[in-house]
Write an enzyme that holds these catalytic residues in place. Structure first.
Site, PDB file in Angstrom:
ATOM      1  N   HIS A  14      41.657   6.320  85.382  1.00  0.00           N
ATOM      2  CA  HIS A  14      40.624   7.189  86.004  1.00  0.00           C
ATOM      3  C   HIS A  14      39.496   7.332  84.991  1.00  0.00           C
ATOM      4  O   HIS A  14      39.622   8.050  84.009  1.00  0.00           O
ATOM      5  CB  HIS A  14      41.218   8.557  86.341  1.00  0.00           C
ATOM      6  N   HIS A  16      35.019   7.486  84.420  1.00  0.00           N
ATOM      7  CA  HIS A  16      33.625   7.504  84.884  1.00  0.00           C
ATOM      8  C   HIS A  16      32.771   6.771  83.860  1.00  0.00           C
ATOM      9  O   HIS A  16      32.705   7.192  82.700  1.00  0.00           O
ATOM     10  CB  HIS A  16      33.109   8.945  85.023  1.00  0.00           C
ATOM     11  N   LYS A 100      38.726   5.922  96.858  1.00  0.00           N
ATOM     12  CA  LYS A 100      38.714   7.259  96.287  1.00  0.00           C
ATOM     13  C   LYS A 100      38.330   8.293  97.335  1.00  0.00           C
ATOM     14  O   LYS A 100      37.280   8.173  97.984  1.00  0.00           O
ATOM     15  CB  LYS A 100      37.709   7.299  95.136  1.00  0.00           C
ATOM     16  N   HIS A 137      40.955  13.230  94.686  1.00  0.00           N
ATOM     17  CA  HIS A 137      40.579  14.461  93.975  1.00  0.00           C
ATOM     18  C   HIS A 137      41.166  15.593  94.807  1.00  0.00           C
ATOM     19  O   HIS A 137      40.635  15.934  95.864  1.00  0.00           O
ATOM     20  CB  HIS A 137      39.057  14.604  93.841  1.00  0.00           C
ATOM     21  N   HIS A 175      44.083  13.403  88.138  1.00  0.00           N
ATOM     22  CA  HIS A 175      43.914  14.504  87.182  1.00  0.00           C
ATOM     23  C   HIS A 175      44.638  15.773  87.617  1.00  0.00           C
ATOM     24  O   HIS A 175      44.021  16.790  87.893  1.00  0.00           O
ATOM     25  CB  HIS A 175      42.437  14.784  86.876  1.00  0.00           C
ATOM     26  N   ASP A 248      39.925  10.530  82.952  1.00  0.00           N
ATOM     27  CA  ASP A 248      38.827  11.243  83.618  1.00  0.00           C
ATOM     28  C   ASP A 248      37.687  11.486  82.631  1.00  0.00           C
ATOM     29  O   ASP A 248      36.969  12.481  82.751  1.00  0.00           O
ATOM     30  CB  ASP A 248      39.327  12.554  84.247  1.00  0.00           C
TER      31      ASP A 248
END
Ligand code: NCD
Ligand code: ZN
Ligand code: ZN
Length: 346
Positions: A14, A16, A100, A137, A175, A248
């Protein structure tokens, strides 16, 4: 006492990376240590179609400095207009490794996410048929639900009903932050996985709020009380293959974090492995680190573990990296766990 640890090269399930100048700054920080990463699609505008994902992957590879090897595993951002055929084609071509799900309004750049989960049922059904995982999420967005309860309520009201309605759908609870999520995941079959971040293993809400508010510890789902952190630690060191690392790592410009209305996200990539070695050692579980960072994730995604290795060594506490410059004049501040880090990656 162990001072040297050789493990399979890890992956980040995970991550970004953003785009443009920020991508250029942060990509080497992940590629230095991690072989592969599941790349989050919450750009503005989001990565929705197979074509979007192909173009984004090309931009990532173009930003990778010479001498690095890194395989970005692409994801699609699920919207109420997502076309199941496009998803299936992007999966069949090998480009896309997950879809996602952002509940609309739940987190950074989630405005294009899903409001009515029934509208995406056909996508879930196709994903179940083709074995494509759904990364979630997991927080409800209802204003009347307290921010500290949003994950637990999501499990009961949204996640479990989706899984019951779509048997066989592979789901990653992203997460996770609560003992509720650990308990739920532990009770499921192997179609369910869960990622855990560095900050949720090391910190609780007191670290964020006692003695001053620390904006670099603010992320979503928000840090919970200490008993939840302990449950996450037990899951991470349990050896249970359903639990694996998803950092994350979520960079925001320093001025956007240190702000009257600061953005959610912790930029952990540069020191994630050092933090995890420190944490696992503190729990007497260094022997479980490799499973968590290098073996369980690939097994869930049906990919081979990496064959190269990395070596971690223990020595004097290392200095934290200074804020990294971002082209255009801003910077991105590296997560500081607030305790000495003795481990570093060779
Ligand atoms: C992430 C981001 O900044 O994109 N922020 C965060 O606090 N975790 C979004 C997300 O993963 O929810
Ligand atoms: Zn999220
Ligand atoms: Zn994220």
């Amino acid at each position: 006492m162990t001072t040297r640890l050789e493990i399979r090269r890890p992956d980040d399930w995970h991550l970004h990376l953003r785009d443009g100048a920020m991508l250029k700054t942060v990509l080497p920080e992940s590629a230095r240590h991690f072989a592969r990463a599941i790349i989050m699609p919450n750009l503005v505008p989001p990565v929705v179609t197979g074509d979007d994902a192909r173009a984004y992957r090309d931009r990532i590879m173009a930003a990778l400095p010479d001498g690095y090897t890194f395989d970005p595993l692409m994801t699609l951002y699920l919207t109420e207009h997502t076309d199941p055929d496009d998803v299936a084609a992007a999966h069949a071509s090998g480009l896309v490794k997950a879809v996602k799900l952002y509940p609309a309004g739940a987190t950074t750049n989630s405005a294009s996410g899903v409001r009515d989960f029934d509208r995406v049922r056909p996508v879930f059904e196709r994903m179940s048929e083709i074995g494509l995982p759904l990364c979630v999420h997991g927080e409800v967005t209802d204003a009347e639900i307290d921010i500290f309860d949003r994950e637990a309520v999501f499990i009961d009201r949204v996640l479990d009903p989706i899984r019951r309605a779509t048997p066989g759908l592979r789901v990653v609870m992203e997460h996770i932050t609560t003992s509720d999520a650990v308990d739920y995941a532990s009770a499921q079959d192997s179609t369910l996985g869960a990622t855990i971040t560095v900050q949720h293993l090391m910190l609780d809400r007191n670290d964020m709020l006692v003695g001053g508010i620390r904006p670099h510890y603010y992320c979503l789902p928000i840090l919970k009380r200490g008993s939840h952190r302990e449950a996450l630690q037990r899951a991470a060191i349990s050896g249970d293959p359903r639990f694996f690392l998803g950092t994350d790592s979520a960079p925001h410009a320093t001025h956007a974090k240190e702000n009257a209305c600061g953005c959610a996200g912790c930029f952990t990539a540069p020191i994630a492995l050092a933090c995890l070695a420190e944490t696992f050692e503190g729990l007497g579980a260094l022997d479980r680190l490799e499973g968590f960072v290098s073996l369980h994730g690939p097994a869930f995604y049906g990919l081979p573990a990496n064959t190269e290795t990395v070596t971690l060594t223990k020595g004097a506490p290392q200095d934290l990296p200074p804020p990294l410059p971002v082209e255009g004049g801003s910077s991105v501040t590296v997560f500081d766990p607030g305790r000495p880090l003795h481990w570093s990656v060779l």
